[in-house]
Scaffold this active site. Structure first.
Site, PDB file in Angstrom:
ATOM      1  CG  HIS A  22     -65.817  22.342  31.396  1.00 34.22           C
ATOM      2  ND1 HIS A  22     -64.801  21.421  31.497  1.00 34.22           N
ATOM      3  CD2 HIS A  22     -66.917  21.752  31.892  1.00 34.22           C
ATOM      4  CE1 HIS A  22     -65.275  20.321  32.043  1.00 34.22           C
ATOM      5  NE2 HIS A  22     -66.552  20.485  32.290  1.00 34.22           N
ATOM      6  CB  ALA A  23     -68.907  20.728  26.992  1.00 33.46           C
ATOM      7  CG  HIS A  66     -72.592  14.090  28.195  1.00 37.23           C
ATOM      8  ND1 HIS A  66     -72.520  13.015  29.057  1.00 37.23           N
ATOM      9  CD2 HIS A  66     -72.622  15.192  28.992  1.00 37.23           C
ATOM     10  CE1 HIS A  66     -72.505  13.454  30.307  1.00 37.23           C
ATOM     11  NE2 HIS A  66     -72.562  14.776  30.293  1.00 37.23           N
ATOM     12  CD  GLU A  67     -72.469  18.995  28.109  1.00 33.36           C
ATOM     13  OE1 GLU A  67     -73.393  19.397  28.833  1.00 33.36           O
ATOM     14  OE2 GLU A  67     -71.395  18.561  28.565  1.00 33.36           O
ATOM     15  CG  HIS A 107     -76.850  17.330  30.992  1.00 31.54           C
ATOM     16  ND1 HIS A 107     -77.054  16.432  32.005  1.00 31.54           N
ATOM     17  CD2 HIS A 107     -75.506  17.375  30.814  1.00 31.54           C
ATOM     18  CE1 HIS A 107     -75.884  15.969  32.424  1.00 31.54           C
ATOM     19  NE2 HIS A 107     -74.927  16.516  31.715  1.00 31.54           N
ATOM     20  CD  GLU A 111     -72.979  14.895  34.488  1.00 33.81           C
ATOM     21  OE1 GLU A 111     -72.456  14.484  33.439  1.00 33.81           O
ATOM     22  OE2 GLU A 111     -73.333  16.069  34.648  1.00 33.81           O
ATOM     23  CG  HIS A 125     -64.340  16.318  43.602  1.00 34.60           C
ATOM     24  ND1 HIS A 125     -63.310  16.176  42.707  1.00 34.60           N
ATOM     25  CD2 HIS A 125     -65.444  16.542  42.867  1.00 34.60           C
ATOM     26  CE1 HIS A 125     -63.776  16.307  41.468  1.00 34.60           C
ATOM     27  NE2 HIS A 125     -65.060  16.523  41.538  1.00 34.60           N
ATOM     28  CE1 TYR A 145     -69.230  14.294  39.270  1.00 39.11           C
ATOM     29  CE2 TYR A 145     -68.363  14.184  41.501  1.00 39.11           C
ATOM     30  CZ  TYR A 145     -68.794  14.929  40.425  1.00 39.11           C
ATOM     31  OH  TYR A 145     -68.797  16.296  40.498  1.00 39.11           O
TER      32      TYR A 145
END
Ligand SMILES: [Zn+2]
Length: 612
Positions: free
Chosen positions: A351-352, A381-382, A385, A409, A511, A521
């Site tokens: 999982h990235a 995307h990563e 971060h 995010e 969740h 989110y």
């Protein structure tokens, strides 16, 4: 996804904590019966120092565990997780004692609040409460993990049933999967969940909050009630777009399945939208796709392969995006220590994720990159971060984070939105005469909206339900009914079958038993478009917003960095203003982005009885 450096966030993942601590007066030798502002400041400084050092060791252990899974690294990770939880619980209890001390400066107050509100599920200090809470939380979490539904009477596990909900087009089988999952996974949790709410609320009260929901809402630099109102305001801005999408999708489902399964009016049957919770609808794009919209004239996977890209070259391209905005190149340690591809000889978590190991410059990504368009977007995307983490590395420990929990995010997603055909031309992947013409816009935007727009009401209602559960407005006997009322009200969704009296349908969403706050989110979905529009405005982009590329624009980079480097050191409106020029979170950028789709949907929906 990212891994936060802060032990506070780590503690958030590990649920409640074993607080056997009966306070710890006397331990440090200082009298905290009447603490002063100086004591408070000193406490914060010491806590930050301790947490900083701990977080570096913890991050190294988690890294090894995720890139080399075996019994030993599992044991090390579990141990350091428990230590982190104990530390953050103690810090919260201590911080609560200082919160009303006279003469605190603003910075210390914010840091005390962050420590005090930093546990997701607080246990009270009464004997046995922490153990009971921890036991229940662990049980809920693992019973979700072991949960099974059925398909044609045969048991099917969580990840398989989730996948099947996306591809299966048989309404009877969909209904069976939906019903069995909700009944078998959710119902057994009901009493435990109610007891957990009771205990955690007592813990929140000890920390100075009215209930757990108020504690969760305390992390947004505004009174808890104002935050709830803010989310309502954002929702009212984007709701018209959701309403059109709902209307259009319902019509297509009616055409696909007939009146018996999906009526032309009213709510949409929850199991027909390609997702167990009807939270993202992209899996049924084939059912709603406009005629001739499938072919956009190019395929990023093919382009990457044709140009000889491998994993390393894809990451280099991601770095190139940020370099073009004026950000420093990634450090050599990033290239030496990241995991780009799946090792052949051991178990890893594929999982990235993006990591910040030493809170300074040792940033990394962990992926199992395949040469395809999805992973090309994920890399961007990563890296978002990582660049955020590096930008705020001068701040003190409690400020090494996003401005609020929606920001991190949203940055990654804003960068991902920037992978437009124009960008692919600029980096030499796509020939400029292959950029899809405007008549392809509706298909491209509809595909995105089925996930990003469809998600909004769900992203909002999960915590609306939980806030009312924690406040006592929703009683255990009404848990499931209230859940479906919110789903009907906000999403326009209805269960495929009547729900039994003993149901606990919220428990069938990870969740809820996992106790992960959800508003972040919702915020991230809104913010990513606001950020993206701010970048495009700064770049002077004049065409349709969704086609904008700000690649190579140093002015955008400078403004973006002004927000990123603040980390969590200032209230989030300050950070937002540094980049976008406004202090208000705003849904109108999302509306602008999808405007061509909105126009098209309104045309398509003419004469239909929209709404539910
Ligand atoms: Zn992410």
């Amino acid at each position: 996804m990212k891994t936060a450096a802060s032990i506070i966030a780590l503690a958030g993942i590990t649920l409640s904590a074993p607080v056997h601590a009966k306070h710890h007066e006397g331990e440090s030798g200082q009298d905290i019966a009447k603490p002063t502002a100086t004591d408070a400041k000193k406490f914060v400084e010491e806590t930050e120092k301790k947490a900083f050092d701990f977080s570096v060791d913890a991050a190294r252990i988690y890294w090894i565990n995720s890139t080399y899974i075996n019994d030993d690294t599992d044991a090390l990770a579990a141990k350091v997780g428990a230590q982190g939880t104990t530390m953050s619980v103690q810090a919260a209890i201590d911080a609560a004692k200082y919160k009303d001390v006279a003469g605190l400066d603003a910075e210390t107050t914010r840091k005390l609040n962050k420590l005090r509100g930093g546990i997701v599920l607080p246990a009270p200090t009464t004997d046995g409460a922490a153990t009971e809470l921890n036991t229940i939380a662990t049980k809920l979490n693992s019973s979700y993990g072991k949960g099974k539904g059925t398909l044609n009477g045969k048991e099917i596990n969580g990840s398989d049933i989730e996948a099947a909900m996306g591809t299966n087009r048989n309404p009877d089988e969909l209904s069976e999967m939906w019903d069995s999952w909700h009944s078998k996974v959710g119902a057994p949790m009901k009493d435990d969940y109610a007891r957990m709410v009771e205990i955690a609320n007592a813990g929140a009260k000890e920390l100075g909050f009215s209930d757990v929901g108020a504690m969760w809402r305390s992390g947004y630099d505004m009174p808890a009630d104002d935050f709830a109102q803010l989310t309502d305001k954002l929702w009212s801005q984007v709701k018209p777009l959701y309403d059109e999408l709902h209307c259009y999708t319902r019509d297509k489902l009616n055409a696909q399945y007939g009146d018996e399964v999906q009526a032309k009016t009213g709510a949409i049957r929850a199991d027909l939208l390609g997702n167990m919770w009807a939270q993202e609808w992209g899996n049924i794009y084939d059912i709603v796709a406009p005629e001739g919209a499938g072919d956009i004239g190019f395929d990023t996977t093919k382009l990457l392969n044709a140009k000889g890209y491998d994993a390393l070259k894809m990451v280099k391209a991601g770095e190139g995006f940020f370099s073009s905005l004026g950000f420093e190149p990634l450090p050599q340690s990033f290239w030496d220590r990241s995991q780009f591809t799946k090792p052949a000889d051991r178990e890893v978590v594929c999982h990235a994720s993006a990591w910040n190991i030493d809170n300074v410059d040792d940033i990394r990504i962990k992926m199992c990159i395949k040469v395809n368009g999805d992973d090309f977007v994920t890399i961007h995307h990563e890296l978002g971060h990582n660049y955020y983490q590096r930008a705020y590395n001068q701040k003190s420990y409690l400020h090494l984070d996003g401005a609020n929990d929606g920001f991190h995010e949203a940055i990654g997603d804003m960068i991902a939105l920037s992978i437009t055909p124009e960008y692919l031309v600029q980096v030499g992947l796509l020939e400029s005469d292959k950029v899809p013409s405007a008549d392809k816009d509706v298909g491209l935007l509809l595909r995105q909206a089925m996930d990003k727009v469809a998600f909004l009401p769900f992203g909002l209602l999960v915590d609306k339900w939980r806030w009312q559960v924690f406040s006592g407005d929703i009683k255990p006997a009404d848990y499931t009914q209230a859940w479906h009322e919110l789903k009907r009200q906000y999403q326009g969704i209805t269960p495929p079958v009547e729900r039994p009296a003993d149901a606990f349908d919220p428990g069938a969403k990870y969740h809820i038993p996992g106790n992960t706050p959800y508003s972040r989110y919702f915020l991230a979905r809104i913010l990513q478009f606001q950020f993206y529009k701010a970048a495009c405005d700064a770049a002077g982009w004049e065409g349709s917003l969704h086609r904008c590329s700000f690649y190579g624009n140093k002015e955008v980079g400078t403004r973006l960095n002004a927000m990123l480097e603040l980390g969590a050191s200032k209230p989030w409106p300050d950070a937002l203003e540094a980049f976008t020029g406004t202090r208000e979170m705003d849904g109108s950028a999302m509306i602008s982005y999808f405007q061509p789709l909105m126009n098209w949907l309104q045309e398509e929906n003419k004469g239909k009885a929209c709404g539910w």
